[in-house]
Scaffold this motif. Structure first.
Motif, PDB file in Angstrom:
ATOM      1  N   ILE A  44       0.841  -1.198   0.000  1.00  0.00           N
ATOM      2  CA  ILE A  44       0.000   0.000   0.000  1.00  0.00           C
ATOM      3  C   ILE A  44       0.874   1.245   0.000  1.00  0.00           C
ATOM      4  O   ILE A  44       0.615   2.210  -0.729  1.00  0.00           O
ATOM      5  CB  ILE A  44      -0.968  -0.006   1.205  1.00  0.00           C
ATOM      6  N   ASP A  45       1.934   1.227   0.801  1.00  0.00           N
ATOM      7  CA  ASP A  45       2.852   2.364   0.849  1.00  0.00           C
ATOM      8  C   ASP A  45       3.460   2.612  -0.528  1.00  0.00           C
ATOM      9  O   ASP A  45       3.526   3.753  -1.000  1.00  0.00           O
ATOM     10  CB  ASP A  45       3.937   2.105   1.884  1.00  0.00           C
ATOM     11  N   ARG A  48       1.033   4.089  -3.140  1.00  0.00           N
ATOM     12  CA  ARG A  48       0.732   5.532  -3.012  1.00  0.00           C
ATOM     13  C   ARG A  48       1.456   6.349  -4.076  1.00  0.00           C
ATOM     14  O   ARG A  48       1.005   7.423  -4.451  1.00  0.00           O
ATOM     15  CB  ARG A  48       1.141   6.058  -1.632  1.00  0.00           C
ATOM     16  N   THR A  51       0.225   7.370  -9.128  1.00  0.00           N
ATOM     17  CA  THR A  51      -0.783   8.423  -9.065  1.00  0.00           C
ATOM     18  C   THR A  51      -1.559   8.651 -10.360  1.00  0.00           C
ATOM     19  O   THR A  51      -2.399   9.547 -10.405  1.00  0.00           O
ATOM     20  CB  THR A  51      -0.123   9.747  -8.642  1.00  0.00           C
ATOM     21  N   LYS A  56      -5.191   4.604 -10.277  1.00  0.00           N
ATOM     22  CA  LYS A  56      -6.170   4.874  -9.222  1.00  0.00           C
ATOM     23  C   LYS A  56      -7.482   4.147  -9.520  1.00  0.00           C
ATOM     24  O   LYS A  56      -8.088   3.551  -8.641  1.00  0.00           O
ATOM     25  CB  LYS A  56      -6.432   6.373  -9.095  1.00  0.00           C
ATOM     26  N   PHE A  87      -3.050   6.778   1.587  1.00  0.00           N
ATOM     27  CA  PHE A  87      -3.360   5.975   0.401  1.00  0.00           C
ATOM     28  C   PHE A  87      -4.795   6.239  -0.057  1.00  0.00           C
ATOM     29  O   PHE A  87      -5.044   6.493  -1.238  1.00  0.00           O
ATOM     30  CB  PHE A  87      -3.148   4.495   0.714  1.00  0.00           C
TER      31      PHE A  87
END
Length: 92
Positions: A44-45, A48, A51, A56, A87
Motif C-alpha cells: 500500500i505504501d 501511493r 498516481t 487509481k 493511500f
C-alpha cells in the motif's frame, strides 16, 4: 513469484517504485493477495506513488483492496494508520 519466501516478497515490494510500469503495478496487486499484514502495508505504501488516473481507477475497482485498507486502519499503529489514510486520500 507468489511461492517465494515472505522476506523476498517484502524486499520486492520495497524495491518497486512509481516508474508507472504496468508490470510493477501488477506485481504489487498480486502481492496484496498475501495475508501478511506487514507485506500488505508495504504494498500500500508503494502503491501511493502510483498516481495516474488509470492506476487509481484500477485500485478503486478492487473493493477487496479498499476493504482491507479500511479494516487495517482500525488496528494499525499511528505510522501505519497514516500510510493507509494517505493511500485512501490519494485515490480521490
Amino acid at each position: 513469484m507468489l511461492n517465494k519466501p515472505l522476506y523476498w516478497k517484502k524486499k520486492l515490494a520495497y524495491c518497486l517504485d512509481s516508474t508507472q510500469h504496468t508490470q510493477e503495478f501488477e506485481i504489487l496487486l498480486s502481492l496484496l493477495s498475501d495475508e501478511d499484514s506487514e507485506l500488505f502495508e508495504i504494498c500500500i505504501d508503494t502503491l501511493r506513488s502510483y498516481t495516474s488516473t488509470e492506476h487509481k481507477q484500477r485500485i478503486i475497482n478492487h473493493p477487496i483492496i479498499l476493504d482491507r485498507v479500511h479494516n487495517a486502519i482500525s488496528g494499525a499503529g499511528t505510522a501505519s494508520q497514516k500510510i493507509l489514510e494517505e493511500f485512501l486520500k490519494g485515490l480521490k
